[in-house]
Design a protein around this motif. Structure first.
Motif, mmCIF file in Angstrom:
data_model
loop_
_atom_site.group_PDB
_atom_site.id
_atom_site.type_symbol
_atom_site.label_atom_id
_atom_site.label_comp_id
_atom_site.label_asym_id
_atom_site.label_seq_id
_atom_site.Cartn_x
_atom_site.Cartn_y
_atom_site.Cartn_z
ATOM 1 N N THR A 21 0.829 -1.196 0.000
ATOM 2 C CA THR A 21 0.000 0.000 0.000
ATOM 3 C C THR A 21 0.869 1.252 0.000
ATOM 4 O OG1 THR A 21 -1.808 -1.119 1.145
ATOM 5 C CG2 THR A 21 -1.766 1.278 1.284
ATOM 6 N N VAL A 22 1.894 1.262 0.848
ATOM 7 C CA VAL A 22 2.821 2.393 0.885
ATOM 8 C C VAL A 22 3.601 2.476 -0.416
ATOM 9 C CG1 VAL A 22 4.899 3.293 2.027
ATOM 10 C CG2 VAL A 22 2.991 2.421 3.395
ATOM 11 N N LYS A 23 4.024 1.325 -0.928
ATOM 12 C CA LYS A 23 4.750 1.279 -2.204
ATOM 13 C C LYS A 23 3.926 1.930 -3.316
ATOM 14 C CE LYS A 23 7.200 -2.170 -5.056
ATOM 15 N NZ LYS A 23 6.762 -1.785 -6.409
ATOM 16 N N ASP A 24 2.664 1.551 -3.423
ATOM 17 C CA ASP A 24 1.798 2.088 -4.469
ATOM 18 C C ASP A 24 1.609 3.600 -4.324
ATOM 19 O OD1 ASP A 24 1.551 -0.477 -5.432
ATOM 20 O OD2 ASP A 24 -0.430 -0.824 -4.556
ATOM 21 N N LYS A 25 1.442 4.058 -3.094
ATOM 22 C CA LYS A 25 1.229 5.490 -2.864
ATOM 23 C C LYS A 25 2.483 6.294 -3.213
ATOM 24 C CE LYS A 25 -2.358 5.015 0.687
ATOM 25 N NZ LYS A 25 -3.403 5.764 -0.041
ATOM 26 N N LEU A 26 3.640 5.759 -2.874
ATOM 27 C CA LEU A 26 4.886 6.460 -3.201
ATOM 28 C C LEU A 26 5.120 6.489 -4.710
ATOM 29 C CD1 LEU A 26 7.252 5.171 -0.362
ATOM 30 C CD2 LEU A 26 6.426 7.515 -0.668
ATOM 31 N N GLU A 27 4.790 5.393 -5.379
ATOM 32 C CA GLU A 27 4.990 5.349 -6.826
ATOM 33 C C GLU A 27 4.028 6.290 -7.550
ATOM 34 O OE1 GLU A 27 5.023 1.217 -7.961
ATOM 35 O OE2 GLU A 27 7.068 0.952 -7.235
ATOM 36 N N LEU A 28 2.832 6.486 -6.985
ATOM 37 C CA LEU A 28 1.910 7.469 -7.556
ATOM 38 C C LEU A 28 2.471 8.880 -7.443
ATOM 39 C CD1 LEU A 28 -1.609 6.210 -6.399
ATOM 40 C CD2 LEU A 28 -0.767 6.358 -8.750
ATOM 41 N N LEU A 29 3.330 9.089 -6.452
ATOM 42 C CA LEU A 29 3.971 10.386 -6.277
ATOM 43 C C LEU A 29 5.237 10.519 -7.131
ATOM 44 C CD1 LEU A 29 3.610 10.737 -2.384
ATOM 45 C CD2 LEU A 29 2.375 12.046 -4.130
ATOM 46 N N GLY A 30 5.586 9.440 -7.850
ATOM 47 C CA GLY A 30 6.724 9.504 -8.757
ATOM 48 C C GLY A 30 7.999 8.875 -8.244
ATOM 49 N N TYR A 31 7.956 8.219 -7.084
ATOM 50 C CA TYR A 31 9.157 7.588 -6.529
ATOM 51 C C TYR A 31 9.274 6.143 -7.008
ATOM 52 C CZ TYR A 31 9.141 11.551 -3.297
ATOM 53 O OH TYR A 31 9.150 12.807 -2.751
ATOM 54 N N LYS A 32 10.490 5.683 -7.191
ATOM 55 C CA LYS A 32 10.746 4.269 -7.449
ATOM 56 C C LYS A 32 10.915 3.567 -6.103
ATOM 57 C CE LYS A 32 12.988 4.887 -11.943
ATOM 58 N NZ LYS A 32 14.219 4.653 -12.742
ATOM 59 N N THR A 33 10.401 2.353 -6.004
ATOM 60 C CA THR A 33 10.447 1.633 -4.733
ATOM 61 C C THR A 33 10.743 0.159 -4.947
ATOM 62 O OG1 THR A 33 8.111 1.051 -4.737
ATOM 63 C CG2 THR A 33 8.680 3.184 -3.777
ATOM 64 N N GLU A 34 11.160 -0.497 -3.860
ATOM 65 C CA GLU A 34 11.272 -1.959 -3.855
ATOM 66 C C GLU A 34 11.032 -2.450 -2.437
ATOM 67 O OE1 GLU A 34 15.864 -3.215 -3.275
ATOM 68 O OE2 GLU A 34 15.466 -2.224 -5.195
ATOM 69 N N LEU A 35 10.494 -3.667 -2.322
ATOM 70 C CA LEU A 35 10.228 -4.254 -1.003
ATOM 71 C C LEU A 35 11.382 -5.123 -0.564
ATOM 72 C CD1 LEU A 35 6.468 -5.343 -1.129
ATOM 73 C CD2 LEU A 35 7.451 -3.174 -0.380
ATOM 74 N N VAL A 36 11.680 -5.070 0.740
ATOM 75 C CA VAL A 36 12.678 -5.944 1.344
ATOM 76 C C VAL A 36 12.007 -6.612 2.536
ATOM 77 C CG1 VAL A 36 14.943 -6.120 2.434
ATOM 78 C CG2 VAL A 36 14.544 -4.391 0.655
ATOM 79 N N ALA A 37 11.710 -7.910 2.429
ATOM 80 C CA ALA A 37 10.986 -8.633 3.482
ATOM 81 C C ALA A 37 11.953 -9.347 4.416
ATOM 82 C CB ALA A 37 10.023 -9.638 2.860
ATOM 83 N N VAL A 38 11.664 -9.290 5.723
ATOM 84 C CA VAL A 38 12.497 -9.952 6.734
ATOM 85 C C VAL A 38 11.603 -10.645 7.747
ATOM 86 C CG1 VAL A 38 14.394 -8.306 6.487
ATOM 87 C CG2 VAL A 38 12.624 -7.917 8.206
ATOM 88 N N LYS A 39 12.145 -11.640 8.414
ATOM 89 C CA LYS A 39 11.447 -12.334 9.492
ATOM 90 C C LYS A 39 11.731 -11.632 10.809
ATOM 91 C CE LYS A 39 9.439 -16.288 8.046
ATOM 92 N NZ LYS A 39 8.042 -16.651 8.364
#
Length: 302
Positions: A21-39
């Motif tokens: 959700t945060v990724k999508d909102k940031l990309e709508l603002l023009g930012y490139k993003t990537e997820l990093v998942a951890v346990k």
């Protein structure tokens, strides 16, 4: 070309939904993003209730370390899981618009709460409030992510289990056989998502602050300040909820003994523009009216 914003998240379905959700909102603002998942430790140890682990921020600590080590740039959390005092060097940069704050009872069949013999939850707050209302019921522990807990309920002989409504709705897992627990006061900041960043990372603070929802930020600030002054964290049955209604903020809270037999509650109303510091004022009032003795009893028992 600017580097993508690395978004740290736990790898459960709900945590990934929140991070996306945060990724999508940031990309709508023009930012490139990537997820990093951890346990996190909270995900790995499912044999004990959270309150028995004796660790605040059990779901956030791994991501805090990753952020301070610059493995990730920002992290997304369920705000109720975040300690009221953030680690040195990490700041809150945004609170997204809050979803439902209520708890729900998911039943294993068609049961009314009054007909239940055994209900499951891993939360001290939910357990104490349930026992306060239904002192003759049995409450058993329940851990795991949302999907795991739902399956454990199906596989059990329990009549029901308590969940946060927002978590079930976010991943489209709210069963038909549920009942809203409108009498149960939620955890401080329940239903809210928070973004945190390194204090010295102005680029990512500036980017994520654009996602901040001021009314949600105000209400969760009051609730978490109340919790912090009471020194509850994950170790005491404390509920708090602030709601903005026009020019007013309505606040209600509860502090209970572990067995639910003693319950201190309050309801307050203040003008919205006077919200700063009111959570601490409310907490000190509760402490002065029996809360200090109750907190001492809780701490001694743990």
């Amino acid at each position: 070309m600017s580097k993508p914003i690395r978004i740290g998240t736990r790898d459960s379905e709900l945590a990934l939904w929140q991070a996306n959700t945060v990724k999508d909102k940031l990309e709508l603002l023009g930012y490139k993003t990537e997820l990093v998942a951890v346990k996190s430790t909270g995900d790995l140890n499912l044999d004990q209730p959270l309150y028995e682990l004796g660790i605040t921020g059990i779901f956030t600590k791994t991501l805090d370390i990753a952020m301070l080590n610059r493995t990730v740039d920002i992290a997304v959390h369920s705000m109720k899981d975040v300690p009221t005092l953030l680690p040195k060097g990490i700041v809150q940069s945004a609170v997204l618009e809050r979803a439902a704050s209520e708890d729900v009872l998911v039943t294993n069949g068609d049961f009314n709460p009054e007909d239940i013999c055994t209900v499951a939850t891993g939360s001290l707050r939910r357990k104490a409030q349930w026992l306060s209302r239904y002192p003759h019921h049995k409450v058993v522990g329940l851990r795991g992510n949302v999907n795991t807990r739902l399956q454990k309920l199906v596989d059990s002989d329990w009549q029901g289990a308590v969940f946060a409504k927002a978590g079930l709705e976010r991943i489209d897992k709210l069963p038909e056989n549920h009942r809203l627990l409108d009498w149960m006061i939620p955890a401080p900041a329940q239903g809210a998502m928070v973004v945190v960043a390194r204090q010295d990372d102005l680029r990512h603070i500036d980017a994520t602050q654009q996602l901040d929802h001021k009314p949600s930020a105000i209400c969760t600030e009051i609730e978490r300040e109340f919790l912090q002054v009471l020194e509850g964290g994950c170790t005491a049955p404390i509920g708090a909820l602030a709601i903005i209604e026009g020019e007013l903020i309505r606040f209600k809270a509860v502090l209970l003994s572990l067995d639910g037999r003693t319950a201190l509650s309050m309801e307050k109303e203040i003008e919205t523009n006077n919200y700063k510091g009111c959570g601490a004022v409310f907490a000190r009032e509760m402490l002065a009216n029996g809360g200090a003795e109750l907190m001492n009893t809780i701490k001694k028992s743990q």
